[in-house]
Design a protein around this motif. Structure first.
Motif, PDB file in Angstrom:
ATOM      1  N   TRP B  47       0.839  -1.202   0.000  1.00  0.00           N
ATOM      2  CA  TRP B  47       0.000   0.000   0.000  1.00  0.00           C
ATOM      3  C   TRP B  47       0.879   1.258   0.000  1.00  0.00           C
ATOM      4  CZ3 TRP B  47      -0.826   4.294   2.981  1.00  0.00           C
ATOM      5  CH2 TRP B  47      -2.016   5.004   2.762  1.00  0.00           C
ATOM      6  N   SER B  48       1.882   1.274   0.885  1.00  0.00           N
ATOM      7  CA  SER B  48       2.787   2.432   0.962  1.00  0.00           C
ATOM      8  C   SER B  48       3.501   2.663  -0.353  1.00  0.00           C
ATOM      9  CB  SER B  48       3.866   2.221   2.033  1.00  0.00           C
ATOM     10  OG  SER B  48       3.300   2.034   3.285  1.00  0.00           O
ATOM     11  N   ALA B  49       4.055   1.590  -0.931  1.00  0.00           N
ATOM     12  CA  ALA B  49       4.827   1.742  -2.170  1.00  0.00           C
ATOM     13  C   ALA B  49       3.940   2.348  -3.249  1.00  0.00           C
ATOM     14  CB  ALA B  49       5.390   0.402  -2.625  1.00  0.00           C
ATOM     15  N   TRP B  50       2.694   1.919  -3.294  1.00  0.00           N
ATOM     16  CA  TRP B  50       1.791   2.396  -4.340  1.00  0.00           C
ATOM     17  C   TRP B  50       1.318   3.822  -4.084  1.00  0.00           C
ATOM     18  CZ3 TRP B  50       1.139   0.535  -9.020  1.00  0.00           C
ATOM     19  CH2 TRP B  50       0.113   1.044  -9.807  1.00  0.00           C
ATOM     20  N   PHE B  51       0.703   4.042  -2.943  1.00  0.00           N
ATOM     21  CA  PHE B  51       0.037   5.333  -2.746  1.00  0.00           C
ATOM     22  C   PHE B  51       1.019   6.456  -2.403  1.00  0.00           C
ATOM     23  CE2 PHE B  51      -3.528   2.390  -2.435  1.00  0.00           C
ATOM     24  CZ  PHE B  51      -4.384   2.983  -3.353  1.00  0.00           C
ATOM     25  N   LEU B  52       2.083   6.150  -1.669  1.00  0.00           N
ATOM     26  CA  LEU B  52       3.088   7.184  -1.443  1.00  0.00           C
ATOM     27  C   LEU B  52       3.908   7.393  -2.709  1.00  0.00           C
ATOM     28  CD1 LEU B  52       4.200   6.311   2.202  1.00  0.00           C
ATOM     29  CD2 LEU B  52       2.560   8.027   1.441  1.00  0.00           C
ATOM     30  N   GLY B  53       3.858   6.412  -3.610  1.00  0.00           N
ATOM     31  CA  GLY B  53       4.545   6.555  -4.888  1.00  0.00           C
ATOM     32  C   GLY B  53       3.829   7.501  -5.844  1.00  0.00           C
TER      33      GLY B  53
END
Lengths: 501, 501
Positions: B47-53
């Protein structure tokens, strides 16, 4: 740096700040900003890599933080997890008795009864620190757990766990089934614990919500074999309780082997002390000279602990040695209490016809406190320059990526940045301002490396991939290297050390 | 698989179990065992990799979970965060009014007043589901927050946060200072939220302590520009509220561009809907056919939401579509309420002489629910064989490492295992039992790969490094490859996807 000064720096840089700050703050609660959250997560990962690396039978679980009342009754927390509290009849303020008596009794009040403490307060003619009145009450036990009404029916109570350890004890039965049905079995938890401290203070050292990383090792006391030879020649900075009580307050470097042979400590215990010291020194980077293993005497330690050495580190910001972790030999207290409380038998077969109630060795580690310690030990200012020296795998930002000139070098720098992120390296892109200013921002964030894309990287007009400048935070040394070497170097630098076992 | 059957499997395998199980369990609380904890952590990382990306201006923070009363008063939770509760005068049980009325009013009670609900209960001649008596009370609002006494003085109250979102709103002011002092600014929190559900049920879908991953994006409504072209041609499975209210219950695949041009939705909103769908389909691996974006009507959504699409997934175990996430356009409700509550002005300058109170776009994601969904969608049994199909970067174990023969191939297999662990690959070593049995254990744990060291790897009597067998979980296909190829393959497979922006 003084505590206030350090906190101001961390707050300004968005590492952490008082929780609910816009409402005036909530005493004893702190929020971690982007850098703090990343550093905290990395400390947790470093802890996991090291301590779960000690054995394939050590597992990390993630349990709920709310405990039904039956659990804390069995564990003894409902009855005993109290601090003596004194209230002022004039202004209504509440204080911990030990803080009122800090001057006359700096060693604390462990082991004294409320009436003994009351006598001390009377003898000291203590007055209310807030309003100055001499109307202090006799000390009363104040339970430090946060209680809550659980469910919609009246009367059902639950508690926020006062230590993560309880979650591991509750999981023993299930984990024994899930695992190899063999001892030793390690159950680790990294998560929040909660204490309604009467007087939160010293920032991250007495918080009302804090993060612990704890490993509970369940073992058969007759057969806990460890690879002791791998640590036998290590030296450990110890301050034994007996020495201390005899007035000798000096920490001595003692070989692990001697702590067993002359010191009377069990091999399994010294082995875990030694691995803990290695973690603090080799992984976190705490200087050996700032570290000591402080043995608690029988009077000082919790009654169920058979052995207790606190890991203490000398912190300038707090003016002394502070406890950052500990190694507790808890015997069979925990499974015995929960056996009584739940009516279940937690003994396990160890030989035909033999059942043993496992003993517990507890390795505790305060994540918030250690984050503070890494700031205290690592941040130094040199004139205008502030540098946070952190091991590369701990740094919240691993590498800053800069184009020397935004327009010319931007596209190449950005694609390098993207590639680093794709490979899981925590890179930060910065194209704003003079290069020295960008280095300074990264130094303050603890980034061990900066990479600059410049005129040498791309010959003008071509798209040929070239070399970049890698700059090291601590030495300011610069070197040129190609993209593959850079990737390999960074990948190796951010790898968490694991014990050789 | 039915819900009970799936839960039994997960419990047996140590993925999760009821919290405080040895004391009979604590309703609405679950503990994650080793596999569950690892899977949960990987969902969070994905989730972090995607949305913070999505933007360099989106940050992850880690705030405390306890909120002072002033915060929940300002947010409206103290007054409004209630469920209508009905108690039985005969047996004392408490029930949510909507569960009592499920049969006569399956669409729920949103928007009805307590007295309207009371009338429905009377009309339905509802009886106590526990004791059968017709002595049900009129509905009363029951606040779902867990309250606690905060501090040692009487009367100070605090609450466990009912949603992680509040922590981000509280941090806006500080983060605006710490960041670039520009909008949009995204503040993400991954952490526990707590609700004292009257009737916890459906396992991980109505828990009393649960983990949310939420991103709050603060933006200037006059200037929120997104790279819309990158999603314009994507098709999204939508069920619009207007269609639904007109009796057309069919999910339709609509191009993102058409949702803006014909559908009347803002670009920034559709862009984030599309990135959310990509996350569910491309990252988590949810089949597009099981997914729908369910628009809530004005009556159904919270009054401060200007737009709300729930991400729903069809789950066999729970017999229908379940909400796993949502995209909420909350307007300026949150900063406006906290501005009033704290007396601070959270407007920011957007042009000379112009100040704007930022609006909030909220992306919410239920970590526990999605873990359950991945079990529901991914676990299949084929006779004796149970396989958990998980994307490689989500699998709690990335690779099983086996020596074909413990003695001959053990040392080589073990050094390979150590190298994988050192490089951060979650490997598991297994030398026990027939090779088929070891494959089966890994299949059940969702491990995408197994590596076997066998006679071909090492010529007897030599130490020459050779090739190993890599076996794929889903196809059972096997291939031989050398150690460097293996490392490169595994490293690539466990990399979290990031959006191309």
């Amino acid at each position: 740096m003084k505590s206030d000064e350090l906190f101001a720096l961390l707050r300004r840089r968005g590492v952490l700040w008082p929780s609910s700050e816009i409402y005036g703050g909530a005493q004893g609660l702190y929020d971690y900003g982007p850098l703090g959250a990343a550093l905290k997560r990395r400390i947790e990962l470093a802890w996991s890599a090291w301590f779960l690396g000690l054995s394939e039978d050590y597992y990390l679980i993630d349990p709920a933080e709310i405990l039904p009342e039956a659990v804390v009754r069995a564990s003894g927390h409902l009855e005993n997890f109290t601090d003596p509290q004194v209230t002022c009849a004039s202004c209504g303020s509440a204080f911990r008795a030990d803080t009122l008596l800090e001057k006359v009794r700096p060693e604390g009040l462990d082991g004294l009864s409320p009436s003994q403490i009351g006598e001390l307060i009377e003898q000291a003619h203590a007055r209310c620190p807030r309003c100055g009145a001499s109307t202090l009450s006799v000390p009363r036990p104040f339970n430090l757990m946060f209680g809550l009404d659980f469910g919609a029916k009246a009367g059902e109570r639950a508690y926020l766990r006062p230590e993560t350890a309880q979650s591991s004890y509750l999981a023993f039965d299930r984990m024994y089934e899930v695992g190899r049905k063999a001892l030793p079995l390690g159950i680790a938890v990294i998560g929040r614990a909660y204490r309604n401290e009467i007087a939160p203070r010293q920032l991250l050292f007495r918080m009302r919500a804090f993060t612990q990383a704890e490993l509970q090792i369940f073992f058969d006391p007759a057969a806990f074999s460890v690879p002791f030879d791998s640590v036998a020649e290590s030296t450990l900075p110890v301050l034994r309780a007996a020495e201390r009580l005899a007035g000798r307050e000096t920490t001595t470097l003692v070989r692990a082997r001697d702590l067993v042979e002359a010191g009377g400590l069990p091999e399994f215990y010294v082995y875990h002390l030694a691995q803990t010291v290695r973690f603090f020194v080799d992984v976190l980077g705490v200087p050996m000279g700032a570290l000591r293993l402080f043995e608690k005497s029988e009077q000082e330690r919790a009654f169920y602990n058979r052995l207790q050495f606190d890991v203490e580190v000398l912190l300038e910001s707090l003016g002394g040695y502070k406890e950052l972790g500990a190694v507790h030999y808890r015997g069979d207290y925990d499974l015995s209490r929960h056996g009584q409380g739940s009516g279940k038998d937690f003994s396990v077969p160890t030989a035909p016809g033999v059942r043993v109630l496992p003993h517990v060795l507890e390795l505790t580690f305060g994540v918030d406190r250690n984050l503070w310690a890494l700031a205290d030990l690592g941040i130094r200012t040199e004139g205008e320059r502030t540098v946070w020296a952190l091991r590369p795998y701990l740094a919240p930002v691993s590498v800053g990526v800069f184009p020397l000139l935004k327009k010319e070098h931007g596209p190449f720098a950005r694609s390098l940045y993207q590639r680093l992120r794709d490979e899981g390296v925590d890179a930060e892109y910065d194209a704003a301002g003079a290069i020295g200013r960008r280095y300074a921002r990264m130094d303050e964030a603890g980034a061990p490396f900066c990479v600059t894309v410049d005129g040498e990287t791309i010959a003008p007009g071509t798209e040929r991939t070239g070399t970049v400048t890698l700059r090291h935070r601590d030495t300011k040394a610069q070197e040129r290297l190609g993209p593959e070497d850079l990737m390999a170097r960074l990948r190796a630098a951010v790898r968490f050390p694991r014990p050789a076992v």
